[in-house]
Write an enzyme that holds these catalytic residues in place. Structure first.
Site, short mmCIF file in Angstrom:
data_model
loop_
_atom_site.label_atom_id
_atom_site.label_comp_id
_atom_site.label_asym_id
_atom_site.label_seq_id
_atom_site.Cartn_x
_atom_site.Cartn_y
_atom_site.Cartn_z
CB ILE A 211 -0.95 -0.03 1.22
CG1 ILE A 211 -1.96 -1.19 1.07
CG2 ILE A 211 -1.68 1.30 1.37
CD1 ILE A 211 -2.83 -1.44 2.29
CG ASN A 280 1.57 2.62 4.37
OD1 ASN A 280 0.50 2.04 4.21
ND2 ASN A 280 2.74 2.04 4.04
CB ALA A 281 5.55 2.13 8.56
CG LEU A 289 -4.90 -11.55 25.41
CD1 LEU A 289 -3.88 -10.50 24.97
CD2 LEU A 289 -6.13 -10.85 26.01
CE1 TYR A 345 -2.22 -4.23 11.52
CE2 TYR A 345 -4.56 -4.77 11.48
CZ TYR A 345 -3.44 -4.24 10.87
OH TYR A 345 -3.54 -3.71 9.60
P1 NAD Z 1 3.37 -4.42 4.00
O1 NAD Z 1 3.89 -5.32 5.06
O2 NAD Z 1 3.42 -4.89 2.58
O3 NAD Z 1 4.17 -3.01 4.07
C1 NAD Z 1 4.44 -2.37 5.27
C2 NAD Z 1 5.73 -1.57 5.11
O4 NAD Z 1 6.05 -0.92 6.35
C3 NAD Z 1 6.93 -2.45 4.74
O5 NAD Z 1 7.61 -1.91 3.64
C4 NAD Z 1 7.77 -2.42 6.01
O6 NAD Z 1 9.18 -2.55 5.76
C5 NAD Z 1 7.43 -1.04 6.58
N1 NAD Z 1 7.77 -0.99 8.01
C6 NAD Z 1 7.45 -1.91 8.96
N2 NAD Z 1 8.00 -1.56 10.14
C7 NAD Z 1 8.66 -0.39 9.94
C8 NAD Z 1 9.44 0.45 10.78
N3 NAD Z 1 9.64 0.16 12.07
N4 NAD Z 1 9.97 1.57 10.23
C9 NAD Z 1 9.80 1.87 8.93
N5 NAD Z 1 9.07 1.11 8.08
C10 NAD Z 1 8.51 -0.01 8.59
O7 NAD Z 1 1.89 -4.02 4.43
P2 NAD Z 1 0.67 -3.40 3.60
O8 NAD Z 1 -0.32 -4.47 3.38
O9 NAD Z 1 1.14 -2.61 2.43
O10 NAD Z 1 0.05 -2.43 4.72
C11 NAD Z 1 0.32 -1.04 4.79
C12 NAD Z 1 -0.52 -0.45 5.91
O11 NAD Z 1 -1.91 -0.72 5.67
C13 NAD Z 1 -0.21 -1.04 7.29
O12 NAD Z 1 -0.31 -0.01 8.26
C14 NAD Z 1 -1.31 -2.05 7.49
O13 NAD Z 1 -1.56 -2.30 8.85
C15 NAD Z 1 -2.48 -1.34 6.82
N6 NAD Z 1 -3.56 -2.25 6.39
C16 NAD Z 1 -3.39 -3.18 5.43
C17 NAD Z 1 -4.46 -3.99 5.05
C18 NAD Z 1 -4.35 -5.04 3.96
O14 NAD Z 1 -5.36 -5.68 3.65
N7 NAD Z 1 -3.20 -5.23 3.33
C19 NAD Z 1 -5.69 -3.84 5.67
C20 NAD Z 1 -5.84 -2.88 6.66
C21 NAD Z 1 -4.77 -2.08 7.00
#
Ligand code: NAD
Length: 438
Positions: A211, A280-281, A289, A345
């Site tokens: 994302i 976004n990270a 739990l 989460y």
């Molecule tokens: P993803 O795991 O593909 O990407 C997350 C990115 O965050 C990665 O590039 C990772 O290296 C980076 N990251 C993690 N920890 C970090 C840190 N400490 N410092 C800097 N960067 C860090 O995940 P995604 O699916 O692209 O999700 C992106 C966001 O959307 C997240 O916050 C996730 O919780 C949220 N989200 C995703 C979904 C889904 O269906 N994929 C649904 C709801 C929410």
């Protein structure tokens, strides 16, 4: 752009269509998404109602190059100004307008109902009732249709263009059943609606993939210089994204004690400030739990919530967020509905909503603070979910399909637009109207 998952391809085939119809299986219609060479909607707009928004809405629709009609046999959108409905009896105007035309709404059509925030309205009851109507229409619409309710505060009539442009287009393909609030704000329309972020600097965390990469791409497309941030281990992918969007990279772990100071220093020295910050990270460390060790708990809270709070505090303390700034969080429907195996989460993602609630008031006038709450989005994160849970997540929404990273990114780009100054304190789900937490 049309992308189909395997079941969706089957459901669109001749045999599939027969089976889906006979057995009543989910029917995921291919969604019409934004494309620069296509009109925003596939058909004209029918505008009804008699409130204070009819005139500004008509002007915006025309400025988008869409036809505004009073009658027809197929529509791209049905827009109803209910802001003046001031008695329960007058709710019948919804039925009078929509009932005869709802079946003439074309594929991927749009329903937008405009109201007055209930607490500011003549009849709080009637305005609150609009929510049940709109959410039900969203559930009834087939073939990729969406329905939203937009509460426009008195005095905010001039602040609605960016929101209507988002909702009346393929940019909002996977957003449905949402209630959006717009408050009064001085809005200057961008010179070019295709590049509303020209001259802006955006920081996107977790930008190397999924994302985050899509957010970087869409903000770059809209004209922003994007500072792409991710952990050093993702350096190669991060550079590839930054190169693609003509942006730059910042490699750091947002949970590191010096991360807020390094971000402040980077945006100050390189760019003299920042306009848009997208948190976004995020990570998951799932366990029920009773089986969750404290490392899993701490890691998720630290990345998804604690780091964001510290970065925000540092950015505002150092006054590096430029006027008309944007802070945008990424929550999740798990933060609204809760989810088995995700106490950590869901806590963090509900906290992101808390961040919107608390910060949006505190920094009002300097910046807006909003969040998206994605549902099931097709990424590496969701590809790792076991098959049956994955299939359930994908289908349990009004669109019967998962969203794409670009759907989340387009919603964030709408928040980020300088014309969205009146959109503050909103949490908008990008979930195809998921049944979870609805
Ligand atoms: P993803 O795991 O593909 O990407 C997350 C990115 O965050 C990665 O590039 C990772 O290296 C980076 N990251 C993690 N920890 C970090 C840190 N400490 N410092 C800097 N960067 C860090 O995940 P995604 O699916 O692209 O999700 C992106 C966001 O959307 C997240 O916050 C996730 O919780 C949220 N989200 C995703 C979904 C889904 O269906 N994929 C649904 C709801 C929410």
């Amino acid at each position: 752009m049309v992308r189909m998952d395997r079941y969706q391809s089957f459901a669109r085939s001749a045999l599939g269509r027969f089976v889906v119809g006979k057995v009543g299986l989910p029917d995921p219609y291919p969604l019409r998404r934004h494309s620069p060479d296509q009109p925003p909607l596939d058909g004209p707009v029918l505008l009804g109602g008699s409130g204070r928004l009819v005139e500004p809405v008509g002007a915006i629709v025309k400025s988008m190059g869409l036809d505004l009609v009073t009658t027809g046999d197929r529509y791209g959108a049905l827009v109803f100004d209910a802001s003046g409905i001031d008695t329960v009896e007058r709710l019948r105007e919804l039925h009078e307008f929509f009932q005869p035309v709802i079946r003439a709404l074309g594929p991927c059509g749009r329903v937008v109902v405009l109201g007055t925030p209930p607490e500011r309205a003549e009849s709080q009851i009637a305005q609150r009732a609009l929510e049940g109507f709109t959410r039900s229409v969203g559930k009834e619409l087939k073939r990729g249709g969406t329905a939203q309710l937009v509460y426009v505060a008195p005095g905010a009539e001039g602040a609605i263009a960016s929101t209507l442009r988002f909702l009346l287009s393929g940019r909002s393909a996977y957003v449905s059943g949402q209630v959006i609030r717009i408050g009064p704000a001085d809005v200057v329309a961008p010179e070019d609606w295709d590049r509303p972020l020209a001259g802006k600097v955006a920081l996107v965390t977790g930008a190397s993939r999924g994302i985050g990469a899509a957010i970087a791409e869409v903000l770059g497309r809209d004209g922003a210089h994007v500072v792409c941030l991710d952990v050093p281990a993702q350096g190669e992918d991060l550079s590839a994204v930054a190169n693609r969007v003509g942006g730059t990279t910042l490699q750091l772990d947002i949970t590191a004690p010096d991360a807020p100071a390094r971000i402040v220093e980077h945006v100050t020295q390189r760019h003299g400030g920042v306009d848009i910050v997208v948190h976004n990270a995020g990570i998951t460390r799932d366990r029920t739990l009773g089986r969750m060790d404290e490392d899993r708990w701490d890691a998720v809270i630290a990345v998804n919530l604690g780091a964001q709070e510290r970065v925000n505090e540092a950015l505002f303390a150092a006054e590096v967020v430029r006027p008309n700034g944007r802070i945008i969080g990424v929550s999740s429907i798990a933060g609204i509905a809760g989810n088995v195996g995700q106490t950590n989460y869901a806590t963090s993602k509900a906290g992101v909503i808390g961040m919107v609630d608390s910060l949006s008031g505190r920094v009002a006038g300097r910046a807006t603070v909003n969040a998206v709450a994605p549902g099931f989005i097709e990424t590496k994160m969701t590809a790792a979910v076991p098959l049956f849970i994955r299939e359930a997540g994908r289908r349990m929404n009004s669109m019967s399909q998962g969203g794409l990273p670009v759907d989340v990114a387009e919603t964030i780009a709408w928040f980020a637009s300088p014309a969205s100054a009146g959109v503050n304190g909103n949490v908008v789900r990008v979930c195809g109207q998921s049944l979870l937490g609805a």
